[in-house]
Design a protein around this motif. Structure first.
Motif, PDB file in Angstrom:
ATOM      1  N   THR A 183       0.792  -1.233   0.000  1.00 15.77           N
ATOM      2  CA  THR A 183       0.000   0.000   0.000  1.00 15.77           C
ATOM      3  C   THR A 183       0.822   1.280   0.000  1.00 15.77           C
ATOM      4  N   SER A 184       2.095   1.189   0.337  1.00 24.78           N
ATOM      5  CA  SER A 184       2.900   2.407   0.457  1.00 24.78           C
ATOM      6  C   SER A 184       3.769   2.615  -0.775  1.00 24.78           C
ATOM      7  N   PRO A 185       3.594   3.720  -1.493  1.00 25.20           N
ATOM      8  CA  PRO A 185       4.446   3.997  -2.648  1.00 25.20           C
ATOM      9  C   PRO A 185       5.872   4.357  -2.259  1.00 25.20           C
ATOM     10  N   HIS A 186       6.094   4.565  -0.969  1.00 21.47           N
ATOM     11  CA  HIS A 186       7.426   4.970  -0.520  1.00 21.47           C
ATOM     12  C   HIS A 186       8.348   3.785  -0.258  1.00 21.47           C
ATOM     13  N   VAL A 187       7.798   2.576  -0.181  1.00 18.28           N
ATOM     14  CA  VAL A 187       8.632   1.384   0.023  1.00 18.28           C
ATOM     15  C   VAL A 187       9.000   0.823  -1.343  1.00 18.28           C
ATOM     16  N   LYS A 188      10.143   1.228  -1.842  1.00 16.14           N
ATOM     17  CA  LYS A 188      10.579   0.830  -3.172  1.00 16.14           C
ATOM     18  C   LYS A 188      11.798  -0.085  -3.130  1.00 16.14           C
ATOM     19  N   ARG A 189      12.473  -0.121  -1.986  1.00 19.86           N
ATOM     20  CA  ARG A 189      13.686  -0.921  -1.836  1.00 19.86           C
ATOM     21  C   ARG A 189      13.699  -1.549  -0.455  1.00 19.86           C
ATOM     22  N   VAL A 190      14.540  -2.562  -0.279  1.00 26.84           N
ATOM     23  CA  VAL A 190      14.641  -3.215   1.029  1.00 26.84           C
ATOM     24  C   VAL A 190      15.097  -2.210   2.079  1.00 26.84           C
ATOM     25  N   ALA A 191      15.951  -1.278   1.691  1.00 27.06           N
ATOM     26  CA  ALA A 191      16.415  -0.262   2.647  1.00 27.06           C
ATOM     27  C   ALA A 191      15.246   0.547   3.199  1.00 27.06           C
ATOM     28  N   ASP A 192      14.241   0.789   2.372  1.00 26.84           N
ATOM     29  CA  ASP A 192      13.052   1.510   2.846  1.00 26.84           C
ATOM     30  C   ASP A 192      12.295   0.687   3.875  1.00 26.84           C
ATOM     31  N   LEU A 193      12.229  -0.619   3.665  1.00 26.98           N
ATOM     32  CA  LEU A 193      11.538  -1.502   4.603  1.00 26.98           C
ATOM     33  C   LEU A 193      12.329  -1.628   5.906  1.00 26.98           C
ATOM     34  N   VAL A 194      13.638  -1.643   5.801  1.00 23.64           N
ATOM     35  CA  VAL A 194      14.481  -1.660   7.005  1.00 23.64           C
ATOM     36  C   VAL A 194      14.192  -0.432   7.860  1.00 23.64           C
ATOM     37  N   GLN A 195      14.129   0.706   7.221  1.00 23.05           N
ATOM     38  CA  GLN A 195      13.874   1.949   7.948  1.00 23.05           C
ATOM     39  C   GLN A 195      12.473   1.959   8.552  1.00 23.05           C
ATOM     40  N   ALA A 196      11.490   1.498   7.796  1.00 25.34           N
ATOM     41  CA  ALA A 196      10.112   1.529   8.277  1.00 25.34           C
ATOM     42  C   ALA A 196       9.862   0.531   9.402  1.00 25.34           C
ATOM     43  N   SER A 197      10.555  -0.609   9.343  1.00 28.40           N
ATOM     44  CA  SER A 197      10.307  -1.681  10.317  1.00 28.40           C
ATOM     45  C   SER A 197      11.181  -1.600  11.546  1.00 28.40           C
ATOM     46  N   GLY A 198      12.339  -0.952  11.436  1.00 25.61           N
ATOM     47  CA  GLY A 198      13.289  -0.936  12.542  1.00 25.61           C
ATOM     48  C   GLY A 198      14.034  -2.237  12.713  1.00 25.61           C
ATOM     49  N   ARG A 199      13.937  -3.137  11.713  1.00 23.94           N
ATOM     50  CA  ARG A 199      14.634  -4.420  11.748  1.00 23.94           C
ATOM     51  C   ARG A 199      15.773  -4.418  10.728  1.00 23.94           C
ATOM     52  N   SER A 200      16.776  -5.202  10.996  1.00 21.48           N
ATOM     53  CA  SER A 200      17.903  -5.284  10.077  1.00 21.48           C
ATOM     54  C   SER A 200      17.500  -6.047   8.823  1.00 21.48           C
ATOM     55  N   GLU A 201      18.275  -5.870   7.757  1.00 20.32           N
ATOM     56  CA  GLU A 201      17.988  -6.588   6.523  1.00 20.32           C
ATOM     57  C   GLU A 201      18.088  -8.094   6.737  1.00 20.32           C
ATOM     58  N   ARG A 202      19.062  -8.534   7.511  1.00 18.50           N
ATOM     59  CA  ARG A 202      19.214  -9.971   7.766  1.00 18.50           C
ATOM     60  C   ARG A 202      17.991 -10.522   8.502  1.00 18.50           C
ATOM     61  N   THR A 203      17.489  -9.774   9.481  1.00 18.78           N
ATOM     62  CA  THR A 203      16.303 -10.226  10.213  1.00 18.78           C
ATOM     63  C   THR A 203      15.093 -10.304   9.287  1.00 18.78           C
ATOM     64  N   LEU A 204      14.938  -9.315   8.437  1.00 18.11           N
ATOM     65  CA  LEU A 204      13.824  -9.336   7.492  1.00 18.11           C
ATOM     66  C   LEU A 204      13.916 -10.519   6.543  1.00 18.11           C
ATOM     67  N   GLN A 205      15.116 -10.825   6.078  1.00 13.23           N
ATOM     68  CA  GLN A 205      15.295 -11.987   5.195  1.00 13.23           C
ATOM     69  C   GLN A 205      14.831 -13.257   5.893  1.00 13.23           C
ATOM     70  N   ARG A 206      15.217 -13.413   7.158  1.00 15.48           N
ATOM     71  CA  ARG A 206      14.852 -14.620   7.909  1.00 15.48           C
ATOM     72  C   ARG A 206      13.345 -14.697   8.149  1.00 15.48           C
ATOM     73  N   LEU A 207      12.741 -13.580   8.540  1.00 14.20           N
ATOM     74  CA  LEU A 207      11.306 -13.571   8.827  1.00 14.20           C
ATOM     75  C   LEU A 207      10.481 -13.825   7.570  1.00 14.20           C
ATOM     76  N   PHE A 208      10.883 -13.238   6.450  1.00 14.63           N
ATOM     77  CA  PHE A 208      10.127 -13.437   5.212  1.00 14.63           C
ATOM     78  C   PHE A 208      10.263 -14.875   4.715  1.00 14.63           C
ATOM     79  N   ALA A 209      11.425 -15.496   4.889  1.00 12.60           N
ATOM     80  CA  ALA A 209      11.578 -16.904   4.509  1.00 12.60           C
ATOM     81  C   ALA A 209      10.677 -17.791   5.363  1.00 12.60           C
ATOM     82  N   GLN A 210      10.566 -17.462   6.654  1.00  7.55           N
ATOM     83  CA  GLN A 210       9.766 -18.270   7.572  1.00  7.55           C
ATOM     84  C   GLN A 210       8.269 -18.096   7.362  1.00  7.55           C
ATOM     85  N   TYR A 211       7.831 -16.843   7.165  1.00  6.79           N
ATOM     86  CA  TYR A 211       6.403 -16.561   7.194  1.00  6.79           C
ATOM     87  C   TYR A 211       5.784 -16.210   5.842  1.00  6.79           C
TER      88      TYR A 211
END
Length: 275
Positions: A183-211
Motif C-alpha cells: 500500500t505504500s508507494p514509498h517502500v521501493k527498496r529493502v532499505a526503505d523496509l528496514v527503515q520503516a520496520s526498525g529491523r535489520s535486513e538480515r532479520t527481514l530476510q529470515r522472517l520473510f523466509a519463515q512466514y
C-alpha cells in the motif's frame, strides 16, 4: 491484491464469446480472521465455447485450492499463475494471510514456494473427503454469491477451526509489513523496509523466509509490478518510462526486464494487447 492478467479465449478475441465466469469472495469466521484473508470461489461454464487461459500475478501467500474433488496446497508463485478453463467447473480456495498458513503447518513458508502439494499430505486423509463434499456442493449450486458463501464458508470454517490454530504475534507483524509494501508507494527498496520496520535486513530476510515464502526484495518487486500492470491497463495508460520512474526503477531497461520475466511480454506489448 492479486492481479488478473486478461487473456482471450483460445482461438478467439475477448469479444467473440459471452462471459460465463464469476468470482466470489467470502469472509472467514472471526476465529480465523487472523490467519485467512478470504475464501473464494471461481465458477465457469464454457460449454460450447473455446477454452480460456486465465493468468494472474498472485500475492505472496499460501493458497489451499479445491478443484474436481482434490485439495492442494499451493505456495507462493513467483512467476505468473496460469489455469486453463474449459467445460463447466469451479475452484474453491482459501487465501491465507502472509504467515497465516504457519499456524496450520508449522514449517517455513519457503518450503512451499513454487510448489503444489496434495493437502492430504499435510492435513491427513480427512481432507480428501472434505474436498469431494465441497466440490459436489459448489458445482450443484446455481445460486448467487450469497448462496455460494452459504455453502463454502461453514465447510471451510469447520475444516480449519478443527486444526485449532494459535495466533503468532511475529507472523502478524510480518503480515503488516507485507501490507505496508502493498500500500505504500514509498517502500521501493529493502532499505526503505528496514527503515520503516526498525529491523535489520538480515532479520527481514529470515522472517520473510519463515512466514512469507519469498524475500523482501522479491515481495517489493512483485507489488511494484502489480502497480505497473494496473497503470498500463488503465483506460489512458501511462508512459512506460514514467511508470518505471515512479516505481523506483533506476532505468527503463531494468523495468522492462522484470516486467517481461514475470508477465511474459514487454510493457509496450502489454499496453498494445487485445482487450
Amino acid at each position: 491484491m492479486s492481479l488478473c492478467l486478461v487473456q482471450p479465449p483460445d482461438g478467439a478475441t475477448p469479444s467473440a464469446a459471452p462471459r460465463r465466469f464469476n468470482h466470489v469472495k467470502c469472509a472467514p469466521s472471526t476465529a480465523l480472521a487472523s490467519f485467512v484473508e478470504y475464501y473464494w470461489v471461481s465458477r465457469w461454464d464454457r460449454r460450447g465455447q473455446p477454452a480460456r487461459a486465465a493468468a494472474s500475478l498472485l500475492d505472496p501467500c499460501v493458497h489451499l485450492q479445491v478443484r474436481d474433488g482434490r485439495a492442494e496446497v499451493m505456495g507462493v508463485v513467483r512467476g505468473t499463475y496460469r489455469v486453463r478453463l474449459e467445460g463447466r467447473g469451479c475452484i474453491v480456495g482459501v487465501k491465507f494471510r502472509p504467515g497465516g498458513f504457519n499456524a496450520f503447518v508449522d514449517q517455513p513458508a519457503m518450503r512451499w514456494t513454487d510448489r503444489t502439494v496434495p493437502a492430504e499430505l499435510l492435513f491427513g486423509a480427512s481432507s480428501t473427503k472434505s474436498a469431494r463434499d465441497l466440490t459436489d456442493a459448489t458445482v450443484a449450486c446455481d445460486g448467487d454469491a450469497t448462496a455460494h458463501a452459504a455453502i463454502v464458508t461453514p465447510r471451510l470454517d469447520a475444516f480449519l477451526e478443527s486444526r485449532a490454530p494459535v495466533r503468532d504475534s511475529i507472523a502478524e507483524d510480518v503480515a503488516a509489513l507485507v501490507a505496508l509494501i502493498a500500500t505504500s508507494p514509498h517502500v521501493k527498496r529493502v532499505a526503505d523496509l528496514v527503515q520503516a520496520s526498525g529491523r535489520s535486513e538480515r532479520t527481514l530476510q529470515r522472517l520473510f523466509a519463515q512466514y512469507v515464502g519469498a524475500s523482501p526484495a522479491w515481495t517489493i518487486r512483485r507489488y511494484r509490478l502489480h502497480s505497473a500492470a494496473a497503470r498500463l491497463s488503465a483506460r489512458e495508460p501511462q508512459d512506460v518510462r514514467a511508470v518505471a520512474w515512479e516505481l523506483g526503477y533506476a532505468d527503463q531497461a531494468h523495468f522492462i526486464r522484470d516486467f517481461r520475466a514475470t508477465i511474459g511480454v514487454t510493457p509496450g506489448a502489454y499496453v498494445d494487447r487485445p482487450r
